[in-house]
Every structure is written in structure tokens, then in C-alpha cells.
Design an enzyme around this catalytic site. Structure first.
Site, PDB file in Angstrom:
ATOM      1  N   ASN A 158       0.866  -1.185   0.000  1.00  0.00           N
ATOM      2  CA  ASN A 158       0.000   0.000   0.000  1.00  0.00           C
ATOM      3  C   ASN A 158       0.900   1.231   0.000  1.00  0.00           C
ATOM      4  O   ASN A 158       1.493   1.571   1.017  1.00  0.00           O
ATOM      5  CB  ASN A 158      -0.900  -0.031   1.251  1.00  0.00           C
ATOM      6  CG  ASN A 158      -1.734   1.230   1.377  1.00  0.00           C
ATOM      7  OD1 ASN A 158      -1.795   2.055   0.460  1.00  0.00           O
ATOM      8  ND2 ASN A 158      -2.392   1.378   2.518  1.00  0.00           N
ATOM      9  N   TRP A 159       0.985   1.870  -1.149  1.00  0.00           N
ATOM     10  CA  TRP A 159       1.912   3.015  -1.280  1.00  0.00           C
ATOM     11  C   TRP A 159       1.364   4.276  -0.624  1.00  0.00           C
ATOM     12  O   TRP A 159       2.072   5.273  -0.522  1.00  0.00           O
ATOM     13  CB  TRP A 159       2.206   3.292  -2.762  1.00  0.00           C
ATOM     14  CG  TRP A 159       2.937   2.189  -3.457  1.00  0.00           C
ATOM     15  CD1 TRP A 159       3.329   0.977  -2.929  1.00  0.00           C
ATOM     16  CD2 TRP A 159       3.375   2.166  -4.823  1.00  0.00           C
ATOM     17  NE1 TRP A 159       3.964   0.213  -3.879  1.00  0.00           N
ATOM     18  CE2 TRP A 159       4.008   0.926  -5.058  1.00  0.00           C
ATOM     19  CE3 TRP A 159       3.287   3.076  -5.881  1.00  0.00           C
ATOM     20  CZ2 TRP A 159       4.559   0.578  -6.290  1.00  0.00           C
ATOM     21  CZ3 TRP A 159       3.833   2.734  -7.116  1.00  0.00           C
ATOM     22  CH2 TRP A 159       4.460   1.495  -7.312  1.00  0.00           C
ATOM     23  N   LYS A 160       0.099   4.247  -0.241  1.00  0.00           N
ATOM     24  CA  LYS A 160      -0.545   5.423   0.371  1.00  0.00           C
ATOM     25  C   LYS A 160      -0.341   6.643  -0.544  1.00  0.00           C
ATOM     26  O   LYS A 160      -0.326   6.491  -1.766  1.00  0.00           O
ATOM     27  CB  LYS A 160      -0.028   5.637   1.792  1.00  0.00           C
ATOM     28  CG  LYS A 160      -0.144   4.349   2.627  1.00  0.00           C
ATOM     29  CD  LYS A 160       0.040   4.532   4.097  1.00  0.00           C
ATOM     30  CE  LYS A 160      -0.109   3.200   4.801  1.00  0.00           C
ATOM     31  NZ  LYS A 160      -0.023   3.278   6.251  1.00  0.00           N
ATOM     32  N   HIS A 203      -9.426   1.146   5.086  1.00  0.00           N
ATOM     33  CA  HIS A 203      -8.140   1.360   5.762  1.00  0.00           C
ATOM     34  C   HIS A 203      -8.350   2.310   6.944  1.00  0.00           C
ATOM     35  O   HIS A 203      -9.150   3.249   6.848  1.00  0.00           O
ATOM     36  CB  HIS A 203      -7.122   1.944   4.774  1.00  0.00           C
ATOM     37  CG  HIS A 203      -5.733   1.907   5.320  1.00  0.00           C
ATOM     38  ND1 HIS A 203      -5.284   2.841   6.229  1.00  0.00           N
ATOM     39  CD2 HIS A 203      -4.714   1.033   5.132  1.00  0.00           C
ATOM     40  CE1 HIS A 203      -4.042   2.538   6.568  1.00  0.00           C
ATOM     41  NE2 HIS A 203      -3.671   1.448   5.910  1.00  0.00           N
ATOM     42  N   GLU A 243      -6.728   4.718   7.967  1.00  0.00           N
ATOM     43  CA  GLU A 243      -6.520   6.144   7.650  1.00  0.00           C
ATOM     44  C   GLU A 243      -7.771   6.735   6.989  1.00  0.00           C
ATOM     45  O   GLU A 243      -8.064   7.919   7.166  1.00  0.00           O
ATOM     46  CB  GLU A 243      -5.275   6.300   6.766  1.00  0.00           C
ATOM     47  CG  GLU A 243      -4.005   6.087   7.587  1.00  0.00           C
ATOM     48  CD  GLU A 243      -2.837   5.478   6.816  1.00  0.00           C
ATOM     49  OE1 GLU A 243      -2.831   5.520   5.580  1.00  0.00           O
ATOM     50  OE2 GLU A 243      -1.923   4.944   7.485  1.00  0.00           O
ATOM     51  N   GLU A 301      -5.141  -4.875  10.521  1.00  0.00           N
ATOM     52  CA  GLU A 301      -4.108  -3.856  10.713  1.00  0.00           C
ATOM     53  C   GLU A 301      -4.365  -3.122  12.021  1.00  0.00           C
ATOM     54  O   GLU A 301      -5.145  -2.147  12.050  1.00  0.00           O
ATOM     55  CB  GLU A 301      -4.143  -2.847   9.562  1.00  0.00           C
ATOM     56  CG  GLU A 301      -3.875  -3.449   8.207  1.00  0.00           C
ATOM     57  CD  GLU A 301      -3.337  -2.408   7.236  1.00  0.00           C
ATOM     58  OE1 GLU A 301      -2.238  -2.633   6.711  1.00  0.00           O
ATOM     59  OE2 GLU A 301      -3.977  -1.366   7.024  1.00  0.00           O
ATOM     60  N   GLY A 321       2.698   2.391  10.829  1.00  0.00           N
ATOM     61  CA  GLY A 321       3.644   3.497  10.703  1.00  0.00           C
ATOM     62  C   GLY A 321       4.367   3.839  11.997  1.00  0.00           C
ATOM     63  O   GLY A 321       5.023   4.874  12.082  1.00  0.00           O
ATOM     64  N   SER A 327       3.624  -2.001  10.360  1.00  0.00           N
ATOM     65  CA  SER A 327       5.074  -2.077  10.558  1.00  0.00           C
ATOM     66  C   SER A 327       5.651  -3.438  10.179  1.00  0.00           C
ATOM     67  O   SER A 327       6.608  -3.920  10.792  1.00  0.00           O
ATOM     68  CB  SER A 327       5.443  -1.709  11.999  1.00  0.00           C
ATOM     69  OG  SER A 327       5.066  -0.375  12.262  1.00  0.00           O
ATOM     70  N   GLY A 381       2.973  -1.076   4.276  1.00  0.00           N
ATOM     71  CA  GLY A 381       2.987   0.344   3.948  1.00  0.00           C
ATOM     72  C   GLY A 381       4.400   0.815   3.641  1.00  0.00           C
ATOM     73  O   GLY A 381       4.934   0.599   2.543  1.00  0.00           O
ATOM     74  N   GLY A 382       5.046   1.449   4.620  1.00  0.00           N
ATOM     75  CA  GLY A 382       6.359   2.059   4.432  1.00  0.00           C
ATOM     76  C   GLY A 382       7.378   1.166   3.731  1.00  0.00           C
ATOM     77  O   GLY A 382       8.081   1.604   2.814  1.00  0.00           O
TER      78      GLY A 382
HETATM   79  P1  13P Z   1       3.139   0.503   7.665  1.00  0.00           P
HETATM   80  O1  13P Z   1       3.629  -0.796   7.071  1.00  0.00           O
HETATM   81  O2  13P Z   1       3.854   1.695   7.170  1.00  0.00           O
HETATM   82  O3  13P Z   1       3.035   0.409   9.161  1.00  0.00           O
HETATM   83  O4  13P Z   1       1.622   0.665   7.129  1.00  0.00           O
HETATM   84  C1  13P Z   1       0.765  -0.412   7.187  1.00  0.00           C
HETATM   85  C2  13P Z   1      -0.438  -0.092   6.428  1.00  0.00           C
HETATM   86  O5  13P Z   1      -1.183   0.805   6.796  1.00  0.00           O
HETATM   87  C3  13P Z   1      -0.694  -0.837   5.189  1.00  0.00           C
HETATM   88  O6  13P Z   1      -1.974  -0.603   4.708  1.00  0.00           O
END
Ligand code: 13P
Length: 252
Positions: free
Chosen positions: A9-11, A97, A99, A169, A175, A215, A236-237
Site C-alpha cells: 500500500n503506497w498510500k 483502511h 486512515e 491492521e 507506521g 510495521s 505500507g512504508g
Molecule cells: P506501515 O507498514 O507503514 O506500518 O503501514 C501499514 C499499512 O497501513 C498498510 O496498509
């Protein structure tokens, strides 16, 4: 046998050019890698979707959107519909998600609308659930996840539920660098599978892919994915660095 998946997920990261470079690097790796029952999904921003679809081998890598409108079409300036996303060549979509829940006030009823529209437009939802830190610390996490599932996705019939991927999640792990322990992840995944089994039966429960997100990185992926009910990760990251993402894929 249920599919094992690593999804990135590149956000709201990368411009189109950098996104294409990242997708190319992952595609180069995947072209020489035996994925067997495994799947790689990349979820770039909307603007990148059709360019990334053209860059990757569809037999190896699928593309996902990160959100869609809760309406089919019409006068909703700035929104992107499920039909538009499918027409870009994407086959998956992240829905719910944390967010989106946190910053865009998306609640379970809206998310269920989105899920239904996605399925109507042949997109497979990656439906996210997760508890806040306070809910984890007050031992409410099973209750919270159950409610998100019941209200957000358990309204589907069996046929449609069979097209869904679930992602657990925990919000406190996203994050933050503070990942759930493999035991915490397994405990929740097992519980989610039990709820699916009660609602849809054991066969569908055993076929449902349940991803862990929060994470997840090259250092912890192997141990997390080794848990019997953890079928891969929503990353994510660490999905923004080709080499690290590739290490996570290898951990499947
Ligand atoms: P991180 O891997 O950056 O913690 O993010 C997880 C995430 O929200 C994937 O959708």
C-alpha cells in the site's frame, strides 16, 4: 488452498515516474521468481493505476486502488468510481483502511456500500479492520474487530464474500515501527477466521486470505507469515523500497 499474498500500500507516496520505477523493479524480480500459490499486489495512488498496470506482468502482479467512491457515478466532484478503477486494469481495492476511517470519517455502513459497489464492478475488496491502541489496552479488541466485520462486510452473501480478502491492521502498529507480535497477530487472525466460519462455514473460512498489516518489514515478515492463520502482509512504508519489499515477498 487459500492464496498467500504480499500487498504494497503506497498510500500518498511517489509521483508517477518514481512509481513506475518501483513497479518495474518489483516486476523484474517477480519475472524470475516462482510464485506458486502466492500473489503480489501493488496499490499505488489513483493517478498511477493505468501506467502501473502496463508495467507489470499480470500473471505475476496485480494492481489495486486504495479507495473508491461510495456512489456508482454522477455529480460527485473529485471522486473516483469503482467502474473507473476497474477500467484502469486494477482488480483489487483496499476498503476501510484505518486512515480512511480516521481522517475521512468512513464508518462501517459507508464501507459496506463501497464493498458492494466494488464487487458489482468486479473488483476484489481488501477489507481492513483494526483496533486503536486504547481498545487494545482495554481488552476491547476482539469486540471492535467483530463489529467492523459484522457491519462492514458480513452483509455479503457467501458467493461475494468468497471474493474478499481481509487485512488485520492494528492501528497502533501502523507506521509506528511497533509491530504486533506473531502471537498477537495469530490470536486475532484465528479469531477472524472463527467469525468467518460461524457466518459462512468452515470451507469459506479456510479459503479466505487474511493479511497482517502494521510495521511489517523484511526483519519481521518471516515470523509473522509463519503463523498458521497469517496468509501474508499488507505493507505500507516498507513497500516503497523495492529491495525491502522483495525480501518481504521472499518471506512468504
Ligand atoms: P506501515 O507498514 O507503514 O506500518 O503501514 C501499514 C499499512 O497501513 C498498510 O496498509
Amino acid at each position: 488452498m487459500r492464496k498467500q499474498i504480499v500487498a504494497g500500500n503506497w498510500k500518498m507516496n511517489t509521483n508517477i515516474q518514481d512509481g513506475i520505477k518501483l513497479a518495474k523493479a518489483i516486476n523484474d524480480f517477480a519475472s524470475n521468481y516462482n510464485l506458486e500459490n502466492k500473489e503480489i499486489i501493488l496499490a499505488p495512488p489513483f493517478t498511477h493505476l493505468s501506467s502501473i498496470v502496463k508495467e507489470v506482468d499480470p500473471k505475476k502482479i496485480s494492481v489495486a486502488a486504495q479507495n473508491c467512491a461510495a456512489w456508482e457515478k454522477g455529480a460527485y466532484t473529485g471522486e473516483v468510481s469503482a467502474e473507473m478503477i476497474y477500467s484502469s486494469g486494477a482488480h483489487f481495492i483496499i476498503i476501510g483502511h484505518s486512515e480512511r476511517r480516521q481522517y475521512f470519517n468512513e464508518y462501517n455502513a459507508t464501507l459496506f456500500q463501497k464493498v458492494k459497489i466494488c464487487l458489482k464492478n468486479s473488483l476484489h475488496p481488501v477489507f481492513c479492520v483494526g483496533e486503536l491502541l486504547a481498545e487494545r489496552e482495554s481488552d476491547k479488541y476482539f469486540e471492535v474487530i467483530k463489529r467492523q466485520l459484522v457491519e462492514g462486510i458480513f452483509g455479503l452473501d457467501s458467493e461475494n464474500f468468497g471474493k474478499v480478502i481481509i487485512a488485520y491492521e492494528p492501528v497502533w502498529a501502523i507506521g509506528t515501527g511497533k509491530t504486533a507480535t506473531p502471537i498477537q497477530a495469530q490470536g486475532m487472525h484465528k479469531y477472524i477466521r472463527k467469525l468467518i466460519s460461524e457466518k459462512y462455514g468452515v470451507t469459506i473460512a479456510n479459503e479466505t486470505t487474511i493479511l497482517y498489516g502494521g510495521s511489517c518489514n523484511a526483519g519481521n515478515a518471516k515470523e509473522l507469515f509463519a503463523q498458521p492463520d497469517v496468509d501474508g502482509g499488507l505493507v505500507g512504508g516498507a513497500s516503497l523500497k523495492a529491495n525491502e519489499f522483495i525480501e518481504i515477498i521472499k518471506a512468504l
